[in-house]
Design an enzyme around this catalytic site. Structure first.
Site, PDB file in Angstrom:
ATOM      1  CD  GLU A   1       1.283  -6.348  10.435  1.00  0.00           C
ATOM      2  OE1 GLU A   1       1.888  -5.967  11.449  1.00  0.00           O
ATOM      3  OE2 GLU A   1       1.217  -5.659   9.398  1.00  0.00           O
TER       4      GLU A   1
ATOM      5  CG  ASP B   1       3.512  -4.418   6.401  1.00  0.00           C
ATOM      6  OD1 ASP B   1       3.733  -4.787   7.576  1.00  0.00           O
ATOM      7  OD2 ASP B   1       3.415  -3.213   6.062  1.00  0.00           O
TER       8      ASP B   1
ATOM      9  CG  ASP C   1      -6.600   3.572  -7.268  1.00  0.00           C
ATOM     10  OD1 ASP C   1      -7.181   2.550  -6.846  1.00  0.00           O
ATOM     11  OD2 ASP C   1      -7.126   4.395  -8.049  1.00  0.00           O
TER      12      ASP C   1
ATOM     13  CG  ASN D   1      -0.366  -0.183   2.501  1.00  0.00           C
ATOM     14  OD1 ASN D   1       0.737  -0.710   2.628  1.00  0.00           O
ATOM     15  ND2 ASN D   1      -1.055   0.254   3.540  1.00  0.00           N
TER      16      ASN D   1
ATOM     17  CG  ASP E   1      -2.982 -22.036  39.889  1.00  0.00           C
ATOM     18  OD1 ASP E   1      -3.702 -23.010  39.603  1.00  0.00           O
ATOM     19  OD2 ASP E   1      -2.715 -21.702  41.063  1.00  0.00           O
TER      20      ASP E   1
END
Length: 481
Positions: free
Chosen positions: A275, A251, A218, A158, A407
């Protein structure tokens, strides 16, 4: 209505007595590892040869951290480690964005300028990238393939950075949107200008970049699609066919629309993981459905962070995670280059809990990822190698959570006709714990393949056994020879 013991039937009281007599809680004395708890210990037994139980699963390595050192030598540094990583059971490495960024020799690659400069053009003050030369990269990829390791390219699709100034009529000001041979794109491939970024003559809508808004590509424009994935010399096909990359880590996918990844994968294929930094498993599953890509299981990451750190409550480990429904698309992890650098305590699993988190992802479904700094930590590496071995052998079959409280967490993988599976027992208390459970095994001796416990319990004919986990640690149980 307030309940008293008088309201509880006798049979329930007997069940409670039996239950608490078979478990160890924080208010009991610590368990002595050499104490057989009144149970006759079996004769010495032999561990399974885990190499004979290859379940076909492997582990990925994130082969970098933020601001790796030494500069200009990273590809060579990785190359020297690949044989050992392969021997440990790693089958993929994810490397940082490999092309030249605006920051030149200091760039971690997330400010892409020239997608085709892998360290061969003199621009942004350097010929090599921060990681080395193109020759170094090609040698590293070749070495990885020689060791049956795939190399995953980190793709920033991007935001661009490092172009020259030009007047942009759509923003009515100068913007850094000119990328050509003398302005941040010395390769001369995928030259671009303001028409290739939002807004332009055909697109007024920016899908939502949170930064670099003036240089957000774009992806609806045909020439951008052609250069990124469609043409024979596109970024995707050049990376795959010329450079030899085997797959993709996408990414910041919040900065563009799902069709980009879908179309990319239909064009070139390969392993893919996105991601999508969102802890909502439904959002992650929707992305899988829309793109065909895998996702980093941020839902699992935050479940572990909250269970081990923020809430200190292991019942949280049963909360909704992507691996529960999409194990083949869930890439699980305990740390990455971003979580380890931002200093946000809600985005990091504390060092004292890291190995417990790794034990969780290495025994549950999904595709676990090692973080370079964790694996290279001498305090972790031996145990991580054991966890990789367990993951690649015994971590198979359906998941059954046997017990969970604040726990303690006990889970069994069922295995199959040829594989016994395993039981994970995590204990975050200050005392060692023992608990009676019912397993799918019978009349066999168990051992802890993580080697955190020397205890050797005997399973009864009805599948019952007392297992233990050391204080603030874990054990991974399975049968012996």
């Amino acid at each position: 209505m307030k309940k008293t013991l008088k309201n509880i039937p006798l049979v329930y009281l007997l069940i409670l007595v039996v239950f608490f007599s078979c478990s160890s809680d924080d208010d009991t004395p610590p368990v002595d590892p050499d104490d057989d708890n009144g149970i006759e210990q079996p004769e010495p037994v032999s561990a399974l040869n885990l190499a004979e139980y290859d379940n076909g699963s492997r582990v990925m390595m994130q082969a970098f951290y933020w601001d790796v050192e030494p500069r200009f030598e990273w590809w060579n540094t990785i190359s020297d480690k690949l044989e050992n990583w392969a021997d440990a059971g790693i089958n993929r490495i994810w490397i940082p964005p490999a092309s030249k960024g605006q920051s030149g020799g200091y760039s971690m690659g997330y400010d892409p300028s020239d997608y085709y400069d892998f360290g061969e053009y003199d621009q942004h003050g350097t010929v090599p990238t921060r990681f080395g030369t193109r020759e170094d990269l090609e040698n590293m990829i070749s070495t990885a393939h020689d060791n049956n390791i795939e190399v995953i390219a980190d793709m920033v699709l991007n935001h661009n950075s490092g172009g020259g100034l030009q007047y942009n009529p759509y923003r009515e000001k100068d913007t850094y949107t000119l990328f050509d041979e003398t302005h941040g794109n010395a390769s001369g491939m995928f030259n671009r200008d303001y028409e290739d970024f939002y807004p332009n003559s055909v697109s007024n809508y920016d899908p939502g970049s949170l930064f670099y808004e003036e240089t957000n590509l774009d992806h609806h424009r045909e020439r951008v699609q052609n250069w990124l994935w469609k043409d024979e010399n596109s970024v995707a096909k050049y990376y795959k066919n010329v450079m030899g990359f085997d797959g993709w880590r996408f990414d910041y996918v919040l900065g563009f629309e799902d069709f980009v990844i879908k179309d990319w994968l239909e064009e070139v294929g390969g392993f893919a993981v996105s991601e999508l930094w969102d802890g909502n498993p439904s959002v992650l599953r929707n992305h899988i459905e829309a793109t065909g890509s895998g996702v980093f299981d941020f839902a699992a990451f935050y479940v572990m962070e909250q269970a081990f750190d923020r809430n200190d409550d292991l019942t949280g480990l049963t909360n909704d995670q992507v691996w529960q429904t999409n194990p083949d698309k869930a890439v699980t992890f305990t740390a990455n280059h971003d979580t380890e650098k931002d200093g946000n305590e809600d985005n990091i699993i504390a060092p004292e809990n890291k190995l417990k988190a790794y034990a969780f992802i290495m025994t549950h479904p999904g595709y676990p990822t090692l973080f370079y700094l964790d694996y290279e930590n001498p305090e972790f590496q031996d145990q991580l190698n054991k966890l990789i071995s367990i993951h690649n052998s015994l971590a198979t079959g359906s998941v059954n959570v046997i017990y969970a409280d604040n726990d303690e967490y006990i889970m069994q993988r069922s295995g199959d006709a040829n594989n016994p599976g395993l039981i994970l027992y995590i204990n975050t208390s200050e005392n060692a714990k023992r608990r009676t459970i019912t397993t799918s095994w019978d009349t066999t001796v168990l051992m802890d393949y993580s080697e955190n416990s020397n205890y050797r319990p005997q399973v009864s004919e009805n599948g019952e056994v007392i297992i233990e986990a050391p204080a603030n640690s874990y054990a991974i149980w399975s049968i012996t020879e």
